[in-house]
Design a protein around this motif. Structure first.
Motif, PDB file in Angstrom:
ATOM      1  N   SER A  49      -1.162 -16.735 -25.195  1.00 23.66           N
ATOM      2  CA  SER A  49       0.154 -16.408 -24.630  1.00 23.66           C
ATOM      3  C   SER A  49       0.073 -15.026 -23.999  1.00 23.66           C
ATOM      4  O   SER A  49      -0.891 -14.277 -24.226  1.00 23.66           O
ATOM      5  CB  SER A  49       1.239 -16.435 -25.716  1.00 23.66           C
ATOM      6  N   GLN A  50       1.122 -14.681 -23.218  1.00 31.99           N
ATOM      7  CA  GLN A  50       1.122 -13.391 -22.523  1.00 31.99           C
ATOM      8  C   GLN A  50       0.980 -12.199 -23.481  1.00 31.99           C
ATOM      9  O   GLN A  50       0.263 -11.257 -23.200  1.00 31.99           O
ATOM     10  CB  GLN A  50       2.459 -13.252 -21.809  1.00 31.99           C
ATOM     11  N   ASP A  51       1.681 -12.261 -24.618  1.00 36.76           N
ATOM     12  CA  ASP A  51       1.626 -11.128 -25.552  1.00 36.76           C
ATOM     13  C   ASP A  51       0.234 -10.963 -26.151  1.00 36.76           C
ATOM     14  O   ASP A  51      -0.242  -9.840 -26.368  1.00 36.76           O
ATOM     15  CB  ASP A  51       2.644 -11.320 -26.697  1.00 36.76           C
ATOM     16  N   ILE A  52      -0.412 -12.099 -26.415  1.00 41.52           N
ATOM     17  CA  ILE A  52      -1.762 -12.032 -27.004  1.00 41.52           C
ATOM     18  C   ILE A  52      -2.752 -11.510 -25.967  1.00 41.52           C
ATOM     19  O   ILE A  52      -3.637 -10.700 -26.278  1.00 41.52           O
ATOM     20  CB  ILE A  52      -2.160 -13.426 -27.564  1.00 41.52           C
ATOM     21  N   GLU A  53      -2.544 -11.926 -24.721  1.00 36.97           N
ATOM     22  CA  GLU A  53      -3.393 -11.420 -23.646  1.00 36.97           C
ATOM     23  C   GLU A  53      -3.228  -9.897 -23.531  1.00 36.97           C
ATOM     24  O   GLU A  53      -4.196  -9.169 -23.324  1.00 36.97           O
ATOM     25  CB  GLU A  53      -2.971 -12.091 -22.347  1.00 36.97           C
TER      26      GLU A  53
END
Ligand SMILES: O=C(O)C1=C[C@@H](OP(=O)(O)O)[C@@H](O)[C@H](O)C1
Ligand SMILES: C=C(OP(=O)(O)O)C(=O)O
Length: 424
Positions: A49-53
């Motif tokens: 997900s964007q946050d993990i990226e």
């Protein structure tokens, strides 16, 4: 991306999505283990997900002398990486998008300033209108010492320090000056730290608040196996879909997890949903949730803030008046979630009041439907999608791509459960 959803009950089986909270923590601990042992491997935990990226990219900056950390819209990334980066580097630049530059960091900033760091923040009166905004440049290494933090702003400040303080030269203490809210997230941090060989001792202050004692010069060691837990916070949307007249089975959830959002199961059951839980060989659970004619309840959400949007949605379709209390901190999430939950549900036809520190919701048998903004908030978009299952008319969600923050495949999973969703 805008989507139109035709009202339909959800039916079927899904594997629960991965936990972004757990993945942030595993990524940080793993990178610290690699850095300490001089291992220059890439991190293989997927950027789901964007946050993990964002966290993964910030960690890759730790290979540079002057790291530039783009935290995107992730509060966790910013608040975890501030102390972690400054335990390792003499200078670092932090930027963010959306509401992130306006979300609070001052309690953490003030403690870091007392322990060796200088923050240079852009002049807020001349705030750039750019999508990407500098949050701060920090100079000076973090020093060991006695840290004090309130436990009722964001537990993420505590998690960040718990990762950073074991790396310092000497012993530190971290004393909470209030009761800890979102405590399960700190438990999840302590679980990961323990798995990576970090020792933290917990005591209680005379006032009854937590004190963490953290020796310096500790070494992060990666355990033989690490796997990302499934996410109770996002599983909650599907369990709610089952409880609102559907029939949804979720696999892969851990009932023993420190994630407090697992409380969704008990809350839905108390409201009248039927849950059948089977434990599989890997000691994980398969949960089947169905429900009709749910009834009201009162929930103090200080430990489970991320459940509020979906809880309010279920309450808006449950007989009687329900209350959500102790929810002030919802105003400092990706959106002012008390306002945006009120805005979306009332536009869909719910009877809801924003009471300042909580919500009051009187249930109706069905909502009407209509057009709403996702308010650039993943949990608001996902809640509106679940609300559509109990609407008379279609629901159009503007800005549905906000789901990418934690759950990019949300609408694919929604369709896999029979949901009828079109891009418009
Ligand atoms: O540590 C974490 O992974 C999180 C902590 C919580 O924030 P607060 O501690 O600010 O409530 C939660 O709302 C957030 O989604 C994830
Ligand atoms: C508040 C959230 O995340 P963060 O604080 O990491 O942006 C969330 O996922 O609901």
């Amino acid at each position: 991306m805008n989507v139109k959803i035709i009202p339909k009950k959800l039916k079927g089986t899904l594997h629960a999505p991965p936990s972004k909270s757990h993945a942030h923590r595993l990524l940080i601990a793993q990178k610290l283990a690699y850095l300490q042992s001089g291992d220059n491997r890439n991190q293989h935990i997927p950027s789901f997900s964007q946050d993990i990226e964002a966290t993964k990219n910030c960690l890759s900056q730790m290979d540079k002398n002057m790291p530039f950390l783009d935290c995107k819209e992730s509060g966790s990334t910013l608040r975890f990486m501030l102390p972690v980066a400054m335990a390792l580097k003499d200078e670092a630049v932090f930027i963010g998008t959306g509401k992130l530059p306006d979300r609070p960091i001052s309690p953490l900033k003030e403690e870091m300033e007392k322990h060796g760091c200088t923050f240079i923040t852009p002049n807020r009166f001349h705030k750039s209108q750019d999508k990407y905004r500098e949050i701060c440049t920090v100079k000076g290494r973090l020093m060991p010492g006695n840290y004090r933090l309130a436990g009722n702003v964001s537990s993420q400040f505590i998690t960040g320090l718990l990762f950073a303080l074991p790396l310092l030269d000497g012993r530190s203490t971290l004393t909470l000056t209030t009761k800890l809210e979102s405590a399960g997230y700190v438990d999840l941090t302590l679980d990961v730290l323990k798995a990576f060989g970090i020792k933290i001792t917990e005591k209680l202050s005379t006032e009854g608040f937590n004190i963490y004692v953290i020796d310096g010069k500790q070494v992060y060691k990666e355990p033989e196996t690490t796997s990302i837990q499934c996410d109770w916070s996002n599983a909650a949307f599907w369990l709610a879909g089952g409880a609102l007249g559907g029939d949804v089975t979720l696999c892969g959830l851990d009932l023993a997890s420190s994630q407090r959002d697992k409380q969704i199961a008990g809350i839905l059951e108390n409201m009248g949903a039927e849950l059948k839980i089977q434990t599989t060989d890997d000691s994980l659970s398969t949960i089947k949730c169905t429900g009709h004619n749910l009834t009201s309840c009162e929930i103090n959400v200080s430990q489970i803030p991320d459940l509020v949007p979906i809880l309010a949605t279920v309450m808006s379709l449950s007989e009687g008046t329900s209350l959500i209390t102790n929810a002030e901190r919802l105003r400092i999430k990706e959106s002012d979630r008390l306002h945006t939950v009120f805005d979306v549900l009332s536009k869909l036809g719910a009877d809801i009041t924003d009471g300042g520190s909580g919500l009051s919701v009187t249930g109706r048998r069905r909502l009407i439907g209509g057009q709403i903004s996702g308010h650039n908030d993943h949990r608001i978009v996902m809640s509106a999608a679940i609300a559509s299952c109990a609407c008379h008319h279609p629901v159009i969600i503007y800005g549905a791509e906000a789901v990418n923050k934690s759950y990019p495949t949300f609408f694919e999973d929604f369709a896999a459960l029979g949901g009828e969703v079109y891009e418009v």
